[in-house]
Design an enzyme around this catalytic site. Structure first.
Site, mmCIF file in Angstrom:
data_model
loop_
_atom_site.group_PDB
_atom_site.id
_atom_site.type_symbol
_atom_site.label_atom_id
_atom_site.label_comp_id
_atom_site.label_asym_id
_atom_site.label_seq_id
_atom_site.Cartn_x
_atom_site.Cartn_y
_atom_site.Cartn_z
ATOM 1 N N MET A 131 17.840 -23.678 -30.437
ATOM 2 C CA MET A 131 18.463 -22.404 -30.842
ATOM 3 C C MET A 131 19.938 -22.501 -30.500
ATOM 4 S SD MET A 131 15.397 -19.945 -29.563
ATOM 5 C CE MET A 131 14.775 -21.240 -28.486
ATOM 6 N N MET B 251 9.719 -17.709 -36.613
ATOM 7 C CA MET B 251 9.956 -16.858 -35.446
ATOM 8 C C MET B 251 9.390 -15.478 -35.723
ATOM 9 S SD MET B 251 11.437 -18.679 -33.142
ATOM 10 C CE MET B 251 11.552 -17.301 -31.996
ATOM 11 N N MET C 218 18.797 -23.053 -25.673
ATOM 12 C CA MET C 218 19.662 -21.953 -26.122
ATOM 13 C C MET C 218 21.077 -22.176 -25.629
ATOM 14 S SD MET C 218 17.196 -18.723 -25.326
ATOM 15 C CE MET C 218 15.424 -18.766 -25.713
ATOM 16 N N ASP D 219 12.562 -24.590 -25.125
ATOM 17 C CA ASP D 219 13.518 -23.709 -25.796
ATOM 18 C C ASP D 219 14.935 -23.995 -25.320
ATOM 19 O OD1 ASP D 219 11.919 -22.015 -27.524
ATOM 20 O OD2 ASP D 219 10.972 -21.311 -25.675
ATOM 21 N N HIS E 139 6.497 -26.957 -25.464
ATOM 22 C CA HIS E 139 7.577 -26.337 -26.246
ATOM 23 C C HIS E 139 8.773 -26.066 -25.327
ATOM 24 C CE1 HIS E 139 9.053 -23.971 -29.717
ATOM 25 N NE2 HIS E 139 9.505 -23.102 -28.831
ATOM 26 N N SER F 149 5.448 -22.445 -24.015
ATOM 27 C CA SER F 149 6.905 -22.447 -23.932
ATOM 28 C C SER F 149 7.308 -22.381 -22.469
ATOM 29 C CB SER F 149 7.476 -21.231 -24.669
ATOM 30 O OG SER F 149 8.785 -20.985 -24.193
ATOM 31 N N ASP G 155 6.104 -18.614 -33.343
ATOM 32 C CA ASP G 155 6.705 -18.495 -32.007
ATOM 33 C C ASP G 155 7.227 -17.084 -31.787
ATOM 34 O OD1 ASP G 155 8.084 -18.920 -29.630
ATOM 35 O OD2 ASP G 155 9.531 -20.337 -30.485
ATOM 36 N N HIS H 146 12.880 -26.909 -29.440
ATOM 37 C CA HIS H 146 13.323 -25.843 -30.353
ATOM 38 C C HIS H 146 14.795 -25.565 -30.064
ATOM 39 C CE1 HIS H 146 12.654 -21.285 -31.523
ATOM 40 N NE2 HIS H 146 13.487 -21.909 -32.332
HETATM 41 C C1 DX5 Z 1 12.125 -17.142 -27.981
HETATM 42 C C2 DX5 Z 1 11.563 -18.533 -27.789
HETATM 43 C C3 DX5 Z 1 10.111 -18.527 -27.568
HETATM 44 C C4 DX5 Z 1 9.683 -17.719 -26.371
HETATM 45 C C5 DX5 Z 1 8.289 -17.248 -26.565
HETATM 46 O O1 DX5 Z 1 13.436 -17.199 -28.364
HETATM 47 O O2 DX5 Z 1 11.824 -19.363 -28.901
HETATM 48 O O3 DX5 Z 1 9.583 -19.847 -27.522
HETATM 49 O O4 DX5 Z 1 9.786 -18.413 -25.173
HETATM 50 O O5 DX5 Z 1 7.945 -16.419 -25.499
HETATM 51 P P1 DX5 Z 1 6.775 -15.358 -25.625
HETATM 52 O O6 DX5 Z 1 5.530 -16.103 -25.954
HETATM 53 O O7 DX5 Z 1 6.741 -14.729 -24.268
HETATM 54 O O8 DX5 Z 1 7.156 -14.391 -26.719
HETATM 55 ZN ZN ZN Z 2 10.725 -21.377 -29.050
#
Ligand code: DX5
Ligand code: ZN
Length: 216
Positions: free
Chosen positions: A69, A138, A38, A36, A34, A9, A176, A67
């Site tokens: 979010m 998650m 947000m 993320d 990956h 990620s 994840d 991903h």
């Molecule tokens: C959290 C993200 C993850 C996150 C994982 O909201 O979706 O992908 O970056 O990070 P670690 O592996 O540090 O928990």
């Molecule tokens: Zn993620």
């Protein structure tokens, strides 16, 4: 047990050198990248949009696992597909017409995924098993890297593994949040085949050794 695919990620990468970081984890043996996304609404943090995905696209030939979010992800799906995403995963909690959204994402020529936050029951997937390509469990509450794995999610992973096997479809089961060498083993034993890891890949600087230790 087959070795899991590893999806670093980039949330835990150095954002001032993202292209370089994507090249480094690609060279270190990652299987997917990956990303993320947000929006500060669905989750209490804000990251990046389609223009960053398209800027990263030339830096790796690996699939870009995006991903989302974000609230109403159907509104931005086309922009992310155009930007070069290979997999677009939406949250069941952020979508009203989940089956329609997944079908729409597939019509864009990319694979579609559904993610569940820790409080959402696996039953939310029951009527999309005919269309979904990837299920993302998650194991932390989404929003930030570096949080602790929630062990109660292992039961959900086992249950979804059984649902996937019963569907006889080729559906990836991705986990994840809070993945390290120990929790990786537990998630794989429960049936996961793709592991997302942010801090466990990027902390310490030896990306290849970190990825190897997650493969078990
Ligand atoms: C959290 C993200 C993850 C996150 C994982 O909201 O979706 O992908 O970056 O990070 P670690 O592996 O540090 O928990
Ligand atoms: Zn993620």
């Amino acid at each position: 047990m087959a070795a899991p695919a590893i999806a670093p990620s980039i949330l835990s990468a150095d954002f001032s050198r993202l292209g370089e970081e994507v090249r480094a984890v690609t060279a270190a043996g990652a299987d997917l990248i990956h990303i993320d996304v947000m929006d500060g609404q669905f989750v209490p943090n804000l990251t990046l949009g389609p223009c960053v995905v398209s800027a990263l696209r030339p830096h790796s030939a690996l699939p870009l696992d995006v991903h989302l979010m974000i609230a109403t992800p159907e509104r931005l799906s086309e922009a992310f597909a155009r930007a070069g995403a290979d997999i677009l995963t939406v949250h069941a909690e952020a979508v009203t017409h989940l089956h329609r959204t997944l079908t729409f994402i597939k019509s864009l020529g990319v694979r579609c995924g559904v993610s569940l936050v820790p409080s959402t029951d696996a039953a939310a997937l029951e009527y999309v098993m005919d269309v979904v390509d990837l299920i993302l469990v998650m194991t932390v509450n989404p929003g930030f890297g570096g949080q602790e794995f929630i062990p109660a999610q292992l039961e959900k992973i086992r249950r979804i593994r059984a649902m996937i096997d019963a569907s006889k479809r080729n559906i990836a089961l991705e986990v994840d949040g809070g993945i390290n060498a120990q929790t990786a083993r537990a998630a794989v034993a429960a049936g996961a085949d793709v592991l997302v890891a942010g801090s466990a890949v990027f902390n310490g600087g030896d990306y290849a050794a970190n990825i190897r230790s997650l493969r078990g």
